[in-house]
Design an enzyme around this catalytic site. Structure first.
Site, PDB file in Angstrom:
ATOM      1  N   CYS A  53     -30.468 -87.189  25.757  1.00 41.34           N
ATOM      2  CA  CYS A  53     -29.726 -87.011  26.804  1.00 41.34           C
ATOM      3  C   CYS A  53     -30.844 -85.948  27.405  1.00 41.34           C
ATOM      4  O   CYS A  53     -30.967 -85.820  28.877  1.00 41.34           O
ATOM      5  CB  CYS A  53     -28.298 -86.549  26.627  1.00 41.34           C
ATOM      6  SG  CYS A  53     -28.207 -85.109  25.523  1.00 41.34           S
ATOM      7  N   HIS A 104     -23.976 -82.831  24.983  1.00 40.56           N
ATOM      8  CA  HIS A 104     -24.656 -84.097  25.974  1.00 40.56           C
ATOM      9  C   HIS A 104     -24.764 -83.625  27.116  1.00 40.56           C
ATOM     10  O   HIS A 104     -23.970 -82.533  27.688  1.00 40.56           O
ATOM     11  CB  HIS A 104     -23.677 -85.161  25.813  1.00 40.56           C
ATOM     12  CG  HIS A 104     -24.149 -86.331  26.322  1.00 40.56           C
ATOM     13  ND1 HIS A 104     -25.091 -86.993  25.965  1.00 40.56           N
ATOM     14  CD2 HIS A 104     -24.050 -87.063  27.629  1.00 40.56           C
ATOM     15  CE1 HIS A 104     -25.408 -88.068  26.469  1.00 40.56           C
ATOM     16  NE2 HIS A 104     -24.700 -87.964  27.554  1.00 40.56           N
ATOM     17  N   HIS A 116     -27.093 -90.746  32.768  1.00 37.18           N
ATOM     18  CA  HIS A 116     -27.443 -89.976  31.562  1.00 37.18           C
ATOM     19  C   HIS A 116     -28.009 -91.053  30.349  1.00 37.18           C
ATOM     20  O   HIS A 116     -28.055 -92.470  30.714  1.00 37.18           O
ATOM     21  CB  HIS A 116     -26.076 -89.331  30.945  1.00 37.18           C
ATOM     22  CG  HIS A 116     -24.895 -90.557  30.441  1.00 37.18           C
ATOM     23  ND1 HIS A 116     -24.409 -90.573  29.257  1.00 37.18           N
ATOM     24  CD2 HIS A 116     -24.243 -91.237  31.327  1.00 37.18           C
ATOM     25  CE1 HIS A 116     -23.690 -91.332  29.280  1.00 37.18           C
ATOM     26  NE2 HIS A 116     -23.446 -91.801  30.484  1.00 37.18           N
TER      27      HIS A 116
END
Length: 173
Positions: A53, A104, A116
């Site tokens: 990420c 994240h 993402h």
């Protein structure tokens, strides 16, 4: 005559180089991200061969002229806090997926959607209000100062790949 031809040739090369530099500066968020959909997830990845990420957000922002650390918690320390209702394309959105801390990060692209690199699926876009997973884990958003983001645009929905999340349930009355 030879000097004049050589001078014109050099001037042409310089103009082409300046044009390429200007084109690089004018990359939009959508242009950078659209080429990355479908790139696989790779732990610690930070290239088109595979992204985690924060490697994904770092790669995108590098293409836009902004240097980011390769760690979602470190990225959360940057920029200005943004309220969820005030999100703009280019804002970083952060999540707690491990139950302990920021773990994240993605990039808001408009229309309630963020892009993402998700483990098991790679680079996808997902609804921020996904009631089954992402909405419950949302922590906050940050806006970074980047001139190119001031001109950010909402992506063409035909080019975006929507994540195949569970269907959204209608709101209860």
């Amino acid at each position: 005559m030879r000097k004049m031809v050589l001078s014109l040739f050099m001037a042409g090369l310089l103009a082409m180089g300046a044009g390429a530099a200007q084109a690089a500066e004018e990359n939009t968020l959508h242009e950078v991200v659209s080429d990355l959909y479908g790139t696989p997830y790779k732990s610690s990845g930070s290239s088109k061969k595979g992204f985690d990420c924060s490697g994904f957000t770092r790669y995108v922002f590098d293409a836009l002229g902004v240097d980011l650390p390769h760690n979602s918690a470190s990225q959360y320390e940057l920029g200005t806090e943004v309220d969820r209702k005030d999100l703009q394309p280019g804002d970083l959105v952060f999540f707690n997926t491990n139950g302990r801390s920021i773990s994240h990060v993605g990039i808001y692209i408009g229309d309630g959607t963020f892009v993402h690199s998700e483990s098991g699926r790679g680079v996808v876009n997902t609804k921020l209000n996904d009631p089954y997973y992402w909405s419950k884990r949302y922590v906050g958003a940050k806006r970074l100062s980047a001139p190119v983001l001031a001109k950010a645009e909402t992506p063409n929905k035909e080019k975006a790949v929507q994540a195949a999340s569970l269907p959204e349930k209608p709101a209860k009355k």
